[in-house]
Design a protein around this motif. Structure first.
Motif, PDB file in Angstrom:
ATOM      1  N   UNK A 175       0.844  -1.202   0.000  1.00  0.00           N
ATOM      2  CA  UNK A 175       0.000   0.000   0.000  1.00  0.00           C
ATOM      3  C   UNK A 175       0.872   1.242   0.000  1.00  0.00           C
ATOM      4  N   UNK A 176       0.297   2.357  -0.361  1.00  0.00           N
ATOM      5  CA  UNK A 176       1.068   3.588  -0.398  1.00  0.00           C
ATOM      6  C   UNK A 176       1.516   3.956   1.010  1.00  0.00           C
ATOM      7  N   UNK A 177       2.818   4.076   1.229  1.00  0.00           N
ATOM      8  CA  UNK A 177       3.306   4.371   2.577  1.00  0.00           C
ATOM      9  C   UNK A 177       3.029   5.820   2.955  1.00  0.00           C
ATOM     10  N   UNK A 178       3.137   6.146   4.241  1.00  0.00           N
ATOM     11  CA  UNK A 178       3.034   7.551   4.636  1.00  0.00           C
ATOM     12  C   UNK A 178       4.188   8.351   4.051  1.00  0.00           C
ATOM     13  N   UNK A 179       3.996   9.648   3.940  1.00  0.00           N
ATOM     14  CA  UNK A 179       5.028  10.493   3.358  1.00  0.00           C
ATOM     15  C   UNK A 179       6.313  10.478   4.169  1.00  0.00           C
ATOM     16  N   UNK A 180       7.418  10.668   3.480  1.00  0.00           N
ATOM     17  CA  UNK A 180       8.704  10.710   4.172  1.00  0.00           C
ATOM     18  C   UNK A 180       8.798  12.003   4.964  1.00  0.00           C
ATOM     19  N   UNK A 181       9.561  11.959   6.050  1.00  0.00           N
ATOM     20  CA  UNK A 181       9.707  13.113   6.934  1.00  0.00           C
ATOM     21  C   UNK A 181      11.159  13.553   6.947  1.00  0.00           C
ATOM     22  N   UNK A 182      11.395  14.855   7.126  1.00  0.00           N
ATOM     23  CA  UNK A 182      12.782  15.333   7.180  1.00  0.00           C
ATOM     24  C   UNK A 182      13.572  14.611   8.265  1.00  0.00           C
ATOM     25  N   UNK A 183      14.794  14.267   7.955  1.00  0.00           N
ATOM     26  CA  UNK A 183      15.744  13.662   8.890  1.00  0.00           C
ATOM     27  C   UNK A 183      15.307  12.291   9.388  1.00  0.00           C
ATOM     28  N   UNK A 184      14.360  11.649   8.689  1.00  0.00           N
ATOM     29  CA  UNK A 184      13.914  10.318   9.096  1.00  0.00           C
ATOM     30  C   UNK A 184      13.885   9.395   7.875  1.00  0.00           C
ATOM     31  N   UNK A 185      15.017   8.829   7.502  1.00  0.00           N
ATOM     32  CA  UNK A 185      15.020   7.943   6.336  1.00  0.00           C
ATOM     33  C   UNK A 185      14.237   6.665   6.611  1.00  0.00           C
ATOM     34  N   UNK A 186      13.602   6.129   5.588  1.00  0.00           N
ATOM     35  CA  UNK A 186      12.938   4.836   5.678  1.00  0.00           C
ATOM     36  C   UNK A 186      13.878   3.805   5.055  1.00  0.00           C
ATOM     37  N   UNK A 187      14.091   2.708   5.766  1.00  0.00           N
ATOM     38  CA  UNK A 187      15.078   1.708   5.355  1.00  0.00           C
ATOM     39  C   UNK A 187      14.431   0.339   5.231  1.00  0.00           C
ATOM     40  N   UNK A 188      14.812  -0.373   4.164  1.00  0.00           N
ATOM     41  CA  UNK A 188      14.327  -1.735   3.959  1.00  0.00           C
ATOM     42  C   UNK A 188      15.501  -2.640   3.608  1.00  0.00           C
ATOM     43  N   UNK A 189      15.446  -3.859   4.125  1.00  0.00           N
ATOM     44  CA  UNK A 189      16.444  -4.871   3.817  1.00  0.00           C
ATOM     45  C   UNK A 189      15.790  -5.938   2.932  1.00  0.00           C
ATOM     46  N   UNK A 190      16.473  -6.296   1.845  1.00  0.00           N
ATOM     47  CA  UNK A 190      15.961  -7.298   0.903  1.00  0.00           C
ATOM     48  C   UNK A 190      16.924  -8.480   0.902  1.00  0.00           C
ATOM     49  N   UNK A 191      16.462  -9.612   1.402  1.00  0.00           N
ATOM     50  CA  UNK A 191      17.273 -10.833   1.418  1.00  0.00           C
ATOM     51  C   UNK A 191      17.067 -11.581   0.101  1.00  0.00           C
ATOM     52  N   UNK A 192      18.147 -11.820  -0.605  1.00  0.00           N
ATOM     53  CA  UNK A 192      18.044 -12.473  -1.916  1.00  0.00           C
ATOM     54  C   UNK A 192      17.343 -13.828  -1.819  1.00  0.00           C
ATOM     55  N   UNK A 193      17.671 -14.618  -0.798  1.00  0.00           N
ATOM     56  CA  UNK A 193      17.067 -15.941  -0.679  1.00  0.00           C
ATOM     57  C   UNK A 193      15.546 -15.872  -0.570  1.00  0.00           C
ATOM     58  N   UNK A 194      15.030 -14.798   0.057  1.00  0.00           N
ATOM     59  CA  UNK A 194      13.584 -14.670   0.238  1.00  0.00           C
ATOM     60  C   UNK A 194      12.890 -14.164  -1.023  1.00  0.00           C
ATOM     61  N   UNK A 195      13.612 -13.465  -1.898  1.00  0.00           N
ATOM     62  CA  UNK A 195      13.002 -12.820  -3.062  1.00  0.00           C
ATOM     63  C   UNK A 195      13.416 -13.429  -4.391  1.00  0.00           C
ATOM     64  N   UNK A 196      14.389 -14.337  -4.371  1.00  0.00           N
ATOM     65  CA  UNK A 196      15.003 -14.810  -5.620  1.00  0.00           C
ATOM     66  C   UNK A 196      13.961 -15.283  -6.643  1.00  0.00           C
ATOM     67  N   UNK A 197      13.108 -16.190  -6.256  1.00  0.00           N
ATOM     68  CA  UNK A 197      12.179 -16.787  -7.214  1.00  0.00           C
ATOM     69  C   UNK A 197      11.167 -15.778  -7.736  1.00  0.00           C
TER      70      UNK A 197
END
Length: 249
Positions: free
Chosen positions: A33-55
């Motif tokens: 879903x569309x995430x909330x807007x980004x805020x100053x000085x607050x980066x949004x971070x995501x980790x993508x594990x290849x094994x979980x997404x490969x297929x």
């Protein structure tokens, strides 16, 4: 909903070490879903594990990536490297599409002007500058940041000792001295820590390793030394890796 892990308020950066924890990006075909807007000085971070997404990344790549990205993926000789690239770029387009409210393949990206020469080979950017983003990947893991202003991320495996000996020569003299003062067994881990901070900052600037890595001090110890005008913070990633994010104040 996308689990968002916001950065701490700015004052926490001033008071000591802060370790940000990225959210795990769910694999396709989950709809973001569309995430909330980004805020100053607050980066949004995501980790993508290849094994979980490969297929799923391989299955949906032709529906998500553009022709240039698909061609770049085919250039990788090692299947694991190709898989990590696909997972990272499919993940980035999904996140940007969710933020912008468009299909992932409809996201238009370009290269910002290089701060060093003005040519169009700087950091990847959106044409209207509504969002800033950064992507880094090593074998098996990718880290993505979305922010309101210029941002850079880097993730690396802890290198073997012989590579540290060669690479330490390009560090700031004070960083090299900090590594030299450590017990030999601790040096690779500390090197990965300082190197990810340095690359995150240089990517945030938009110059990458086109700039001299020795020019700016970011520190090899537990607390990053942020260059003037920037926040620089370590990111929690699986053992055997280090990561960092740099964000323009």
């Amino acid at each position: 909903m996308i689990p968002l892990i916001p950065a701490p308020p700015p004052e926490l950066y001033e008071s000591g070490p802060v370790l940000l924890r990225p959210a795990a990006l769910p694999p396709l075909p989950a709809t973001l879903p569309r995430p909330p807007g980004v805020r100053p000085l607050r980066p949004q971070l995501w980790l993508v594990a290849t094994d979980a997404h490969r297929d799923t990344a391989a299955r949906y790549a032709s529906l998500v990536l553009d022709a240039a990205e698909l061609a770049r993926a085919e250039e990788f000789r090692r299947p694991d490297d190709r898989a990590t690239y696909l997972c990272a770029h499919v993940g980035l387009r999904r996140l940007l599409g969710a933020h912008l409210g468009v299909a992932p393949r409809s996201v238009t990206m370009e290269r910002a002007p290089c701060p060093c020469c003005g040519e169009a080979h700087g950091r990847p950017a959106l044409p209207d500058g509504r969002l800033h983003f950064s992507l880094s990947h090593c074998e098996g893991l990718s880290l993505i940041a979305v922010a309101a202003g210029p941002v850079g991320v880097d993730i690396e495996r802890v290198p073997p000792p012989h590579l540290v000996t060669e690479a330490a020569e390009v560090l700031h003299p004070a960083e090299a001295a900090e590594l030299a003062a450590l017990a030999e067994a601790r040096v690779p881990d500390a090197f990965a820590r300082v190197w990810t901070r340095k690359e995150a900052y240089l990517k945030g600037l938009g110059v990458g390793l086109g700039a001299d890595p020795a020019a700016e001090y970011v520190g090899a110890g537990p607390v990053p030394a942020a260059p003037p005008g920037w926040y620089l913070t370590d990111v929690a990633v699986p053992d055997g890796h280090h990561a960092a994010v740099a964000l323009l104040r």
